[in-house]
Write a protein that holds these residues in place. Structure first.
Motif, mmCIF file in Angstrom:
data_model
loop_
_atom_site.group_PDB
_atom_site.id
_atom_site.type_symbol
_atom_site.label_atom_id
_atom_site.label_comp_id
_atom_site.label_asym_id
_atom_site.label_seq_id
_atom_site.Cartn_x
_atom_site.Cartn_y
_atom_site.Cartn_z
ATOM 1 N N MET A 1 52.633 35.152 53.337
ATOM 2 C CA MET A 1 52.352 34.228 51.907
ATOM 3 C C MET A 1 51.347 35.496 51.121
ATOM 4 N N VAL A 2 52.002 35.810 49.934
ATOM 5 C CA VAL A 2 51.168 36.605 48.854
ATOM 6 C C VAL A 2 49.981 35.859 48.404
ATOM 7 N N ASN A 3 48.854 36.242 48.299
ATOM 8 C CA ASN A 3 47.676 35.936 47.489
ATOM 9 C C ASN A 3 47.962 36.113 45.850
ATOM 10 N N ALA A 4 47.498 35.320 44.970
ATOM 11 C CA ALA A 4 47.445 35.274 43.818
ATOM 12 C C ALA A 4 46.002 35.522 43.127
ATOM 13 N N VAL A 5 45.772 36.346 42.455
ATOM 14 C CA VAL A 5 44.425 36.480 41.724
ATOM 15 C C VAL A 5 44.627 36.850 40.160
ATOM 16 N N HIS A 6 43.696 36.565 39.363
ATOM 17 C CA HIS A 6 43.610 36.664 38.032
ATOM 18 C C HIS A 6 43.543 38.034 37.675
ATOM 19 N N VAL A 7 44.005 38.489 36.439
ATOM 20 C CA VAL A 7 44.163 39.897 36.114
ATOM 21 C C VAL A 7 42.629 40.083 35.718
ATOM 22 N N ARG A 8 41.694 39.420 35.420
ATOM 23 C CA ARG A 8 40.351 39.523 35.201
ATOM 24 C C ARG A 8 39.969 37.927 35.200
ATOM 25 N N GLU A 9 38.728 37.697 35.916
ATOM 26 C CA GLU A 9 38.133 36.162 36.005
ATOM 27 C C GLU A 9 37.465 35.937 34.698
ATOM 28 N N GLY A 10 37.675 34.849 34.507
ATOM 29 C CA GLY A 10 36.985 34.212 33.254
ATOM 30 C C GLY A 10 37.792 34.594 31.909
ATOM 31 N N LEU A 11 38.828 34.975 31.995
ATOM 32 C CA LEU A 11 39.600 35.187 30.627
ATOM 33 C C LEU A 11 40.479 34.004 30.402
ATOM 34 N N PHE A 12 40.921 33.275 31.513
ATOM 35 C CA PHE A 12 41.942 32.088 31.191
ATOM 36 C C PHE A 12 41.688 31.114 32.385
ATOM 37 N N ASP A 13 42.243 29.691 32.030
ATOM 38 C CA ASP A 13 42.157 28.968 33.187
ATOM 39 C C ASP A 13 43.659 28.210 32.921
ATOM 40 N N ASP A 14 43.947 27.715 34.106
ATOM 41 C CA ASP A 14 45.306 26.832 34.182
ATOM 42 C C ASP A 14 45.408 25.478 33.767
ATOM 43 N N VAL A 15 44.458 25.051 32.980
ATOM 44 C CA VAL A 15 44.431 23.785 32.644
ATOM 45 C C VAL A 15 45.599 23.442 31.451
ATOM 46 N N ASP A 16 46.558 22.275 31.750
ATOM 47 C CA ASP A 16 47.624 22.145 31.060
ATOM 48 C C ASP A 16 48.423 23.055 30.784
ATOM 49 N N GLY A 17 48.640 24.059 31.717
ATOM 50 C CA GLY A 17 49.698 25.102 31.481
ATOM 51 C C GLY A 17 49.123 26.552 31.083
ATOM 52 N N GLY A 18 47.725 26.433 31.066
ATOM 53 C CA GLY A 18 46.963 27.684 30.725
ATOM 54 C C GLY A 18 46.318 27.824 29.118
ATOM 55 N N ARG A 19 45.243 28.283 29.289
ATOM 56 C CA ARG A 19 44.330 28.387 27.866
ATOM 57 C C ARG A 19 43.397 29.566 28.294
ATOM 58 N N LEU A 20 43.225 30.369 26.885
ATOM 59 C CA LEU A 20 42.374 31.145 26.906
ATOM 60 C C LEU A 20 40.752 30.722 26.995
ATOM 61 N N ILE A 21 39.872 31.357 27.709
ATOM 62 C CA ILE A 21 38.499 30.878 27.546
ATOM 63 C C ILE A 21 37.648 32.065 26.783
ATOM 64 N N GLY A 22 37.165 31.681 25.701
ATOM 65 C CA GLY A 22 36.387 32.719 24.907
ATOM 66 C C GLY A 22 34.806 32.000 24.850
ATOM 67 N N ASN A 23 34.024 32.509 23.797
ATOM 68 C CA ASN A 23 32.829 32.023 23.751
ATOM 69 C C ASN A 23 32.409 31.818 22.220
ATOM 70 N N LYS A 24 31.349 30.735 21.897
ATOM 71 C CA LYS A 24 30.855 30.656 20.799
ATOM 72 C C LYS A 24 29.593 30.932 20.591
#
Length: 129
Positions: A1-24
């Motif tokens: 089984m191949v493991n999956a990793v994010h291209v960079r942690e903290g850029l996005f999450d997989d909520v409702d098909g995916g969304r970017l995470i920024g900051n304000k």
């Protein structure tokens, strides 16, 4: 089984098909993506994470015909303007039935980008909405 990793942690999450995470910045309201450690506008360090819009408008794009470090040609990359006032650089997922044009509505999708060291690297792309 191949493991999956994010291209960079903290850029996005997989909520409702995916969304970017920024900051304000809580001092002046400026929004950043990727996240900044301080506000470049007012220099405040009072920042909070915020989910960004899943949709935006295509500002510009190009198709590469030479191999890059990890993307095989042809590949399309572009700039997508989000409603928060952010312009995001990202790979684009093209479809034969929806040719790209400047100003078109785009939406985020999460996909496998490449494999490396026995792991699938997952990242975000934008595709016509």
């Amino acid at each position: 089984m191949v493991n999956a990793v994010h291209v960079r942690e903290g850029l996005f999450d997989d909520v409702d098909g995916g969304r970017l995470i920024g900051n304000k910045c809580l001092s002046c309201g400026r929004i950043y993506f990727p996240q900044a450690s301080f506000c470049f506008e007012c220099f405040s360090r009072n920042m909070e994470k915020v989910p960004l819009s899943r949709r935006g408008k295509l500002y510009s794009y190009t198709t590469g015909h030479m191999a890059s470090t990890r993307l095989q040609p042809p590949y399309t990359i572009g700039l997508v303007d989000l409603p928060e006032g952010i312009r995001v650089f990202a790979p684009l997922k093209c479809t034969a039935d929806r040719p790209l044009h400047i100003g078109m509505e785009m939406k985020i999708v999460l996909e496998d980008l490449w494999q490396e060291d026995g792991k699938v690297v997952i990242g975000y792309k934008f595709t016509p909405a």
